[in-house]
Design an enzyme around this catalytic site. Structure first.
Site, mmCIF file in Angstrom:
data_model
loop_
_atom_site.group_PDB
_atom_site.id
_atom_site.type_symbol
_atom_site.label_atom_id
_atom_site.label_comp_id
_atom_site.label_asym_id
_atom_site.label_seq_id
_atom_site.Cartn_x
_atom_site.Cartn_y
_atom_site.Cartn_z
ATOM 1 C CB CYS A 135 0.553 -8.090 5.203
ATOM 2 S SG CYS A 135 0.478 -9.721 4.264
ATOM 3 C CB CYS A 138 2.845 -8.108 2.042
ATOM 4 S SG CYS A 138 1.039 -9.094 2.573
ATOM 5 C CG ASP A 139 4.640 -5.017 3.788
ATOM 6 O OD1 ASP A 139 4.356 -5.276 2.412
ATOM 7 O OD2 ASP A 139 3.540 -4.627 4.427
#
Lengths: 311, 311
Positions: A135, A138-139
């Site tokens: 992701c 997300c990261d």
């Protein structure tokens, strides 16, 4: 005993809850374990949604989901922030076992969505969360990825979106795709491939990753020349599709060969009477927030009519 | 020659336009004749929508449609404010005849919705717009209805909604239904039937209306006793269902016995390759703004994939 339990809290589950609670059915929504990143579904890791009708200036994924949850709560939905571990659909009332409870339900709406797939490389586990992520959104903004060379694997809209997102942080983004052309929409291709930070490697697959404590590079195989090449990257992001979240349903309900819940044509009815499915857990073709929301509404209306019928 | 023409501009048509224009397909949306009350679809006469996911405080119908139109325009949709008179789907490119133009289109998305039904009473035409209306929300606030006794015919959610809306203006609202119980959701029934201004006459049908220049009353027949009774009302509002807007399609495409466009299971594909249908014009079961929007997205994705396939 609950009249209706909704499992999952993405656009499908929450739209079902909005309709069910307006119909005074007081649904219980088992939304998933919040800190586990499940509650709210895939939109919780989506920065900007441009194509949900009604938001001409776009809206962030978490903001849209928060609005839907507020709306469901306002009309009378109760939320339980746990995961579902197993269900017993062999007879009614159905049994739903969550982390700490066992709940009985007259009817069930399943909207557990789908999860990003992994490549399962030999060294994948060693570097998971140490350079490998499923992701980008997300990261990608984490400090150790800043101003580095990052790679994205995939050929669809998600791959384009993730590559585009990473250009905000990375020195360079390498898009690796096993085919000669991308599945992504033309709009996305145009936007992403014209970005000077984006480099493309086609007809190639990742064979493995390497590094010491943290990811340092990839072994890439060109499928035409069969040549293997090493490239230095600090991050590897998967964008290679999804698998439905149906492990807890095995043997209980009819799934297709990929694990998606099978539903009757133009309906959310499943192989078990009184159980309905909506959103990505039953849809591998459209997979949009708005189609998931539409099918959540369908599930609620079918569930309401079913409850009226059986009394 | 247009790549894709979308006929209709309700939630289905506009969501299709949002997706098509983001895919750089530059859709032309024939939205209907604005002053004729067609553009924007049925939500243009809906005061408040509580169940469109993403709007926890509710939103007015015209406001929601304006937002969707702005969104479609922003990404590159062109609008033509005319009605479609006929189409020729016998060969591609398809021909679409609007009020002033003849347009050729490679593909077509039909989202013309449905229209409120009439009772066709003997004196209906004489008192049409002189006391009889098919839309309480459009007409209920007019001066000659204020503080009068008004009647609504129907038994579903729309009938409840219209009755509830009229209580804001009327002295009394009489809800007339031919059956013994209402089809409307429990939430709506509870809200409306507990209103002290609302009176219910069940098992009864309107036989005719009477008056001099303006409506003065109804002849009502009780279906159980067969007795006919006259009641004084100043307004009669129809809320007895809808008919799909498909007159311009007769003989061109497969319709069902009620005139709704037939589509393949879990799809918006019609009997004519390259023609897709979405929203209420193909849906007599769910008929919600959010399900229409979801099916508009499906039509756009199927249309885009079809265009890619045929080149």
């Amino acid at each position: 005993m609950e009249k209706v339990v909704v499992i999952g809290s993405g656009p499908a589950g929450l739209t079902a809850c909005i309709y069910l609670s307006r119909a005074l059915l007081s649904p219980l929504c088992i939304e998933g374990f919040i800190s586990g990143g499940v509650a709210g579904g895939q939109l919780m890791t989506t920065i900007e949604i441009e194509n949900f009708p009604g938001f001409p200036d776009g809206i962030s994924g978490p903001e849209l989901m928060m609005r839907m949850k507020t709306q469901a709560e306002k009309f009378g939905t109760t939320f339980l922030s746990e995961d579902v571990e197993s269900v017993d659909l062999s007879k009614r009332p159905f049994k739903v076992k969550s982390t700490s409870k066992e709940i009985e339900a007259e009817t069930l709406i399943i909207s557990t969505g789908a999860t990003a797939k992994r490549l399962h490389l030999p060294s994948e586990q060693k570097f998971w969360n140490k350079g490998i992520s499923a992701c980008a959104v997300c990261d990608g903004g984490l400090p150790f990825f800043r101003n580095q060379i990052l790679a994205v694997v995939g050929g669809g809209d998600s791959a384009m979106e993730e590559a585009h997102y990473l250009t905000h942080f990375a020195k360079e983004v390498i898009l690796i795709h096993r085919r000669d052309s991308f599945r992504a929409s033309k709009a996305m291709q145009k936007k992403v491939l014209s970005n000077p930070k984006v480099k493309v490697i086609k007809n190639s697959v990742v064979e493995d990753v390497f590094g010491e404590d943290f990811l340092e590079g990839l072994k890439i195989k060109n499928l035409k020349s069969e040549k293997i090449e090493e490239i230095k990257v600090r991050g590897l992001f998967y964008a290679i599709g999804h698998a439905p979240n149906t492990a807890f349903l095995k043997g209980q309900i009819k799934l297709d060969e990929e694990g998606y819940i099978q539903t009757k044509p133009d309906s959310t009815r499943t192989s078990v009477e009184g159980v309905f499915a909506c959103g990505d857990v039953k849809d591998k073709y459209y997979k949009q927030a708005i189609t998931a929301a539409g099918s959540g509404c369908m599930a609620a209306l079918e569930c309401e009519r079913y409850l009226t019928k059986v009394g």
